[in-house]
Design a protein around this motif. Structure first.
Motif, PDB file in Angstrom:
ATOM      1  N   VAL A 113       0.857  -1.181   0.000  1.00  0.00           N
ATOM      2  CA  VAL A 113       0.000   0.000   0.000  1.00  0.00           C
ATOM      3  C   VAL A 113       0.897   1.237   0.000  1.00  0.00           C
ATOM      4  O   VAL A 113       1.736   1.408   0.880  1.00  0.00           O
ATOM      5  CB  VAL A 113      -0.930   0.033   1.228  1.00  0.00           C
ATOM      6  N   PHE A 114       0.698   2.091  -1.015  1.00  0.00           N
ATOM      7  CA  PHE A 114       1.397   3.368  -1.089  1.00  0.00           C
ATOM      8  C   PHE A 114       0.440   4.449  -0.604  1.00  0.00           C
ATOM      9  O   PHE A 114      -0.681   4.570  -1.096  1.00  0.00           O
ATOM     10  CB  PHE A 114       1.871   3.629  -2.522  1.00  0.00           C
ATOM     11  N   LYS A 115       0.894   5.253   0.373  1.00  0.00           N
ATOM     12  CA  LYS A 115      -0.031   6.105   1.113  1.00  0.00           C
ATOM     13  C   LYS A 115       0.273   7.597   0.983  1.00  0.00           C
ATOM     14  O   LYS A 115       1.427   8.009   0.939  1.00  0.00           O
ATOM     15  CB  LYS A 115       0.026   5.750   2.605  1.00  0.00           C
ATOM     16  N   THR A 116      -0.806   8.390   0.929  1.00  0.00           N
ATOM     17  CA  THR A 116      -0.752   9.815   1.207  1.00  0.00           C
ATOM     18  C   THR A 116      -1.894  10.098   2.181  1.00  0.00           C
ATOM     19  O   THR A 116      -2.611   9.180   2.581  1.00  0.00           O
ATOM     20  CB  THR A 116      -0.934  10.677  -0.069  1.00  0.00           C
ATOM     21  N   LYS A 117      -2.079  11.363   2.547  1.00  0.00           N
ATOM     22  CA  LYS A 117      -3.151  11.695   3.477  1.00  0.00           C
ATOM     23  C   LYS A 117      -4.526  11.655   2.811  1.00  0.00           C
ATOM     24  O   LYS A 117      -5.547  11.655   3.492  1.00  0.00           O
ATOM     25  CB  LYS A 117      -2.912  13.083   4.088  1.00  0.00           C
ATOM     26  N   ILE A 118      -4.552  11.602   1.479  1.00  0.00           N
ATOM     27  CA  ILE A 118      -5.832  11.583   0.765  1.00  0.00           C
ATOM     28  C   ILE A 118      -5.966  10.366  -0.135  1.00  0.00           C
ATOM     29  O   ILE A 118      -6.873   9.558   0.011  1.00  0.00           O
ATOM     30  CB  ILE A 118      -6.023  12.878  -0.050  1.00  0.00           C
ATOM     31  N   VAL A 119      -5.072  10.205  -1.093  1.00  0.00           N
ATOM     32  CA  VAL A 119      -5.169   9.107  -2.057  1.00  0.00           C
ATOM     33  C   VAL A 119      -4.237   7.974  -1.655  1.00  0.00           C
ATOM     34  O   VAL A 119      -3.046   8.205  -1.394  1.00  0.00           O
ATOM     35  CB  VAL A 119      -4.831   9.583  -3.484  1.00  0.00           C
ATOM     36  N   ASN A 120      -4.771   6.736  -1.607  1.00  0.00           N
ATOM     37  CA  ASN A 120      -3.962   5.559  -1.314  1.00  0.00           C
ATOM     38  C   ASN A 120      -4.074   4.562  -2.462  1.00  0.00           C
ATOM     39  O   ASN A 120      -5.068   4.556  -3.203  1.00  0.00           O
ATOM     40  CB  ASN A 120      -4.438   4.896  -0.015  1.00  0.00           C
ATOM     41  N   GLU A 163      -7.320   0.005   4.615  1.00  0.00           N
ATOM     42  CA  GLU A 163      -8.181  -1.137   4.962  1.00  0.00           C
ATOM     43  C   GLU A 163      -9.264  -1.334   3.901  1.00  0.00           C
ATOM     44  O   GLU A 163      -9.608  -2.467   3.539  1.00  0.00           O
ATOM     45  CB  GLU A 163      -8.821  -0.917   6.334  1.00  0.00           C
ATOM     46  N   ALA A 164      -9.810  -0.231   3.381  1.00  0.00           N
ATOM     47  CA  ALA A 164     -10.846  -0.328   2.356  1.00  0.00           C
ATOM     48  C   ALA A 164     -10.272  -0.913   1.071  1.00  0.00           C
ATOM     49  O   ALA A 164     -10.949  -1.672   0.364  1.00  0.00           O
ATOM     50  CB  ALA A 164     -11.450   1.053   2.081  1.00  0.00           C
ATOM     51  N   LEU A 165      -9.018  -0.586   0.760  1.00  0.00           N
ATOM     52  CA  LEU A 165      -8.387  -1.135  -0.428  1.00  0.00           C
ATOM     53  C   LEU A 165      -8.175  -2.640  -0.286  1.00  0.00           C
ATOM     54  O   LEU A 165      -8.426  -3.413  -1.219  1.00  0.00           O
ATOM     55  CB  LEU A 165      -7.040  -0.438  -0.671  1.00  0.00           C
TER      56      LEU A 165
END
Length: 394
Positions: free
Chosen positions: A360-367, A384-386
């Motif tokens: 999982v690559f993360k930002t505060k908005i788009v993951n 978690e939703a992904l």
């Protein structure tokens, strides 16, 4: 038209900064001397006021702060720039190229001076200490100047014209407001939450928030000028808390017509001038070289080739997730160019489930979840939703 479309990639829509800043934000506590006492207004009436706004002229100072929760871009962008050619050496597009300069707005805090006189004349100046970067659109020409390197970018063909949009717009502000509220449906809350003082002007606060669980968006808050309906500031807040993802707006604003001389441009003495067509050719060559370097990233390098049929949307509204099948194994960060490795590692978390395993690559908005077998799940939703979406797809 081709030149018009090409130029539109470069011009930061100065007028939009005050008229439709849909991704830049407003800090809730805006008033320095108490919130103004304004007549009550409903959300529908406020949306109608925005739709009826016909602001064509403005000038002022604009401040933008962006916090995507990412590591600093400087080292990464510097490495890419070296790989794509250094403008000062004549091997790359040059430091005055807008597509390179305006990436600075993706992180940190920046102050800009802006001016607009209708759709044909806009000017933006990015202030950086004693140095300035200016971008000017005047009629059918675009000029950009970087004072640090004394380089100029020039492109012709930005004039008005071309066919009218095919899509019919609502005939009145009320119809537009009705369409917005209808589109919001059961997934979105739209309310008026008090008033604020922005750049010395009275404003209403329009708050848009998801009703669905699982979105990374907490709320979007727009400060709307009470007199003319022009959005003045806007906050995009994340459910992760902390600073707004984007917080931007006017600190000074004047809706009078700027002087025509504001949009004049003269090439400074001794400045190197690069034409837009040369930049485009140089960029294409650099992209080809970068694609070769990224060849070891497998599925990541192949994302550009997807057609519409390769993307499936799971869910709706704020929790919609795009699912893409790259048809290739997920990239291995250790095979990436050195300047990318640390950046990618800092973004990714290893996860597993019924779908198998992935990152999982993360930002505060788009993951984004990239599975080891080449599936990609992207959305403004929690990790978690992904994972749940990937498990359900098995």
């Amino acid at each position: 038209m081709a030149a018009q479309r090409k130029t539109s990639r470069y011009i930061v829509p100065v007028a939009v900064a005050g008229i439709a800043a849909a991704t830049i934000g407003l800090v809730p506590a805006l008033a320095a001397s108490g919130d103004p006492d304004l007549p009550e207004i409903t959300a529908q009436q406020l949306i109608e006021k925005i739709a009826a706004s016909d602001t064509q002229t403005l000038s002022g100072t604009f401040k933008i702060s962006t916090d995507l929760g990412l590591p600093a871009f400087d080292g990464l962008l510097g490495g890419i720039a070296q790989g794509m050619g250094d403008g000062a050496s004549g091997e790359g597009p040059g430091s005055a190229d807008p597509s390179a300069q305006l990436t600075k707005l993706v992180s940190g805090t920046h102050t800009l001076r802006i001016a607009a006189d209708g759709p044909e004349r806009q000017k933006l100046t990015l202030l950086d200490g004693k140095e300035e970067y200016s971008l000017v659109h005047n009629g059918d020409e675009v000029w950009a100047y970087d004072s640090r390197s004394n380089e100029v970018f020039h492109e012709k063909g930005a004039g008005e014209g071309g066919p009218a949009p095919e899509k019919e717009l609502p005939a009145s502000p009320k119809e537009l407001a009705d369409e917005v509220l209808k589109a919001a449906g059961d997934t979105t809350s739209i309310t008026v939450d008090g008033t604020a003082k922005v750049a010395g002007r009275d404003a209403y606060r329009l708050v848009i928030a998801p009703k669905q669980k699982g979105s990374t968006v907490d709320s979007i808050t727009i400060a709307v000028d009470a007199a003319n309906g022009t959005p003045l500031k806007f906050t995009l807040a994340s459910t992760s808390g902390g600073k707004p993802v984007v917080d931007a707006g006017f600190t000074k604003v004047d809706f009078g017509k700027p002087a025509a001389s504001e949009f004049d441009f003269t090439v400074p003495k001794g400045a190197k001038v690069t034409e837009g067509d040369d930049v485009e050719a140089s960029r294409k060559d650099a992209e080809k070289d970068l694609e070769k370097e990224l060849g070891g990233l497998g599925g990541l390098g192949g994302l550009d080739g997807f057609g519409e049929g390769d993307v499936n949307v799971i869910g709706e509204g704020w929790t919609a997730i795009a699912r893409v099948d790259s048809g290739a194994p997920a990239p291995k960060t250790e095979e990436a160019p050195q300047e990318f490795q640390g950046f990618l590692d800092s973004l990714g978390d290893k996860v597993s489930g019924k779908f198998g395993s992935g990152t999982v690559f993360k930002t505060k908005i788009v993951n984004a979840l990239m599975t080891d077998d080449g599936k990609v799940y992207v959305g403004a939703v929690t990790p978690e939703a992904l994972v749940d979406a990937a498990n359900a797809a098995k």
